[in-house]
Each structure stands twice: as C-alpha cells, then as structure tokens.
Design a protein around this motif. Structure first.
Motif: not given
Length: 318
Positions: A218-228
């Motif tokens: 569970l990561l923040g918005e930016e890193t949570g979207r990064y790989v996707f």
C-alpha cells in the motif's frame, strides 16, 4: 364617405402587410427549426463515430520479465485506470510514440550494454515524457536526476556544464541506480518503484507492511501508480494500432545520427564553433543540451565529446 373608404383601404393594406410579414417570419422560424434539426442530426453522427469504449485487459502483462497479478481485483482496477487514462489522453500518447522513435535508439543500446532490461526505458517516458524537463524539486533531464545524485554518480554539474542533460551519460546513471536497486530488492519492479520513492522509502514500507512484492504494498498515490503507468505506456507504445493510434513511419520524429567531436580545450564561442561544422548555435545546443552556456571554460583540460549531426539532416549555413 371618401374618408371612410380611404380609411378602409389603409386598414386593408396594413392587414395584408401584417399577414405577409407573419408568413415570412413563420417561414424563417421553420427554416431555423429545420436547421437545428439538421445540426442535431449531424451532432448525433459525430457522436456515433466517436465512441469511448472500455478497453480489454491485455493477457500476460509483465514488466522486465516479472508477471503482473491481474487476478487480484485491486491490481486489475489500477491497471485498467492507467490504460484508460493514457489511451484517451491521445495527444500525449501520440507525442510519446513520435519521440520514442527519435530517442529510443540512443537509450536502448546503453541499457543493453549495462545489463538492464529493455522495459526500463519506459521509466524515462513517464519521468520526463522524453524531454529535458526540470521538475519543481529541480530534478533534471530525461531521467529526472537530482543534483546530489548526479554528483554521487560522477556527473559534472555546474553553470557551464550539466551532464544530467546528457542523454547517454544520464542513462548510464539511471541504469547503475536500477541495477543496485535490483540487487537490494531482488525485483526489477521494486527497483523501478524505488526510482520514484527512493530505495530507503521502498525498503521501509516493505518492512513495515511485512511483504516482499510491489503489488502487495500500500503506497502513496504517485508511487502506487508508478509501475502501472509504465506498464500502460509500454502496452500502448508497443501496440498503438490496437489502441486507435494511426500514423505512418514518416509521421514519427527522426533519429538523427551524429559524429562525436573530441574537445579538450577552452571553447570561447560556441556559435563560431558550430559554424565550423555547417550548423548554427541552436542546432548545436539541441544535440548538446548539457552545454549550459555559449562557451566552455574547461580550465582543467577535461575531454568532452560534442555531438555534431551528420550532414544532410539540417540545412547547412553559409
């Protein structure tokens, strides 16, 4: 009597005029309605020809040979979001496809030489859009390298020369960082995430959440979207026709081959230097954005290699 007849005549004429004007107005009104109906019909045909469709999820998505667990509904939803956002932001995606044709031939062989999977080139795509961007935090260039990080990896950074803008050198720095992150985490996916959040930041979250995989974090918005975001652009840029992008090879931006000119002295005036090779100062700086001034101090006699485009790619100056 004559006055009465005259009055009746006037009334009759006024009545005829009023009826005529009304008829004309009704005709105009009907014409406007017909036009409006026609516009509505045309609008409907435009809507019919432009349909916003849900996108099928690609089979067997992977990043650097590491699978994406799409059977997890959270992962599926996050992947779907990035596919939709990047597909229907058409102008941006098409620009990225055009720029990739120009710059991937520079980046790809360096990653291969450095032993980094080809998929890591998409980090530069989402970091900078393949432009020499400067972030609000002062990260610079294709790979968005901070000044301290650049100096740690041996880049020269000052008012005269800033090698974070040097595509080849900054790509080697990014590759070195990613290889070290892969050694630390055992995963290219986590290495990519750490490029955004920092190795310490990812390590801390892995330990705190007691997991060992990016897709379990569970990561923040930016890193949570990064790989996707990387995965979405990789998919779209590899299969543009599938996502509605139509173009010819001639529409793509051209990769321009260069010769490397060795310089180990002071250069007092780059406009004069450029003219010796049949180009102007602007073209010299386009191919060497790491040269930050109109001269090169080089008091230490350091060796630099300046890119000069091969003849025939630009109009020669007289």
């Amino acid at each position: 009597m004559k006055i009465l007849k005259s009055a009746l005549l006037v009334v009759g004429l006024l009545t005829i005029c009023a009826v005529s004007i009304n008829a004309v107005q009704r005709g105009d009104s009907e014409s406007s309605v017909e036009k409006m109906m026609k516009v509505n019909v045309d609008d409907k045909s435009v809507a019919d020809s432009y349909n916003i469709k849900a996108l099928p999820m690609p089979d067997n998505l992977s990043f650097a040979g590491e699978g994406v667990p799409l059977e997890d509904p959270d992962i599926y939803e996050r992947m779907d979001r990035e596919l939709l956002v990047n597909t229907y932001w058409q102008s941006n995606a098409l620009l990225l496809i055009k720029r990739a044709n120009k710059y991937f031939p520079v980046i790809e062989p360096i990653l291969k030489e450095e032993g980094v999977p080809d998929d890591l080139k998409y980090l530069a795509v989402i970091e900078s859009g393949l432009t020499q961007a400067v972030s609000p935090a002062k990260a610079v260039g294709f790979w968005q390298i901070m000044e301290g990080t650049g100096k740690d990896y041996g880049l020269e950074i000052n008012a005269n020369v800033d090698e974070r803008y040097h595509i080849e050198k900054s790509t080697r720095v990014a590759a070195d960082y990613l290889k070290k992150a892969k050694e630390r985490f055992g995963s290219w996916t986590l290495a990519a995430a750490s490029y955004n959040a920092g190795q310490y930041g990812v390590d801390k979250q892995l330990e705190r959440q007691k997991v060992d995989d990016y897709y379990d974090l569970l990561l923040g918005e930016e890193t949570g979207r990064y790989v996707f975001r990387i995965l979405a652009l990789k998919e779209i840029m590899n299969h543009p026709e599938k996502y509605g992008f139509n173009f010819e090879e001639s529409d793509l931006y051209k990769h321009i081959p260069v010769a490397k000119v060795k310089v180990d002295t002071v250069v007092k005036d780059f406009p004069d230097f450029a003219a010796k090779f049949g180009i102007n100062y602007k073209i010299l700086k386009v191919h060497n954005p790491w040269l930050r001034d109109d001269h090169l101090k080089n008091a230490s006699g350091k060796t630099y290699f300046i890119d000069i485009p091969e003849k025939g790619n630009y109009p020669e100056i007289n």
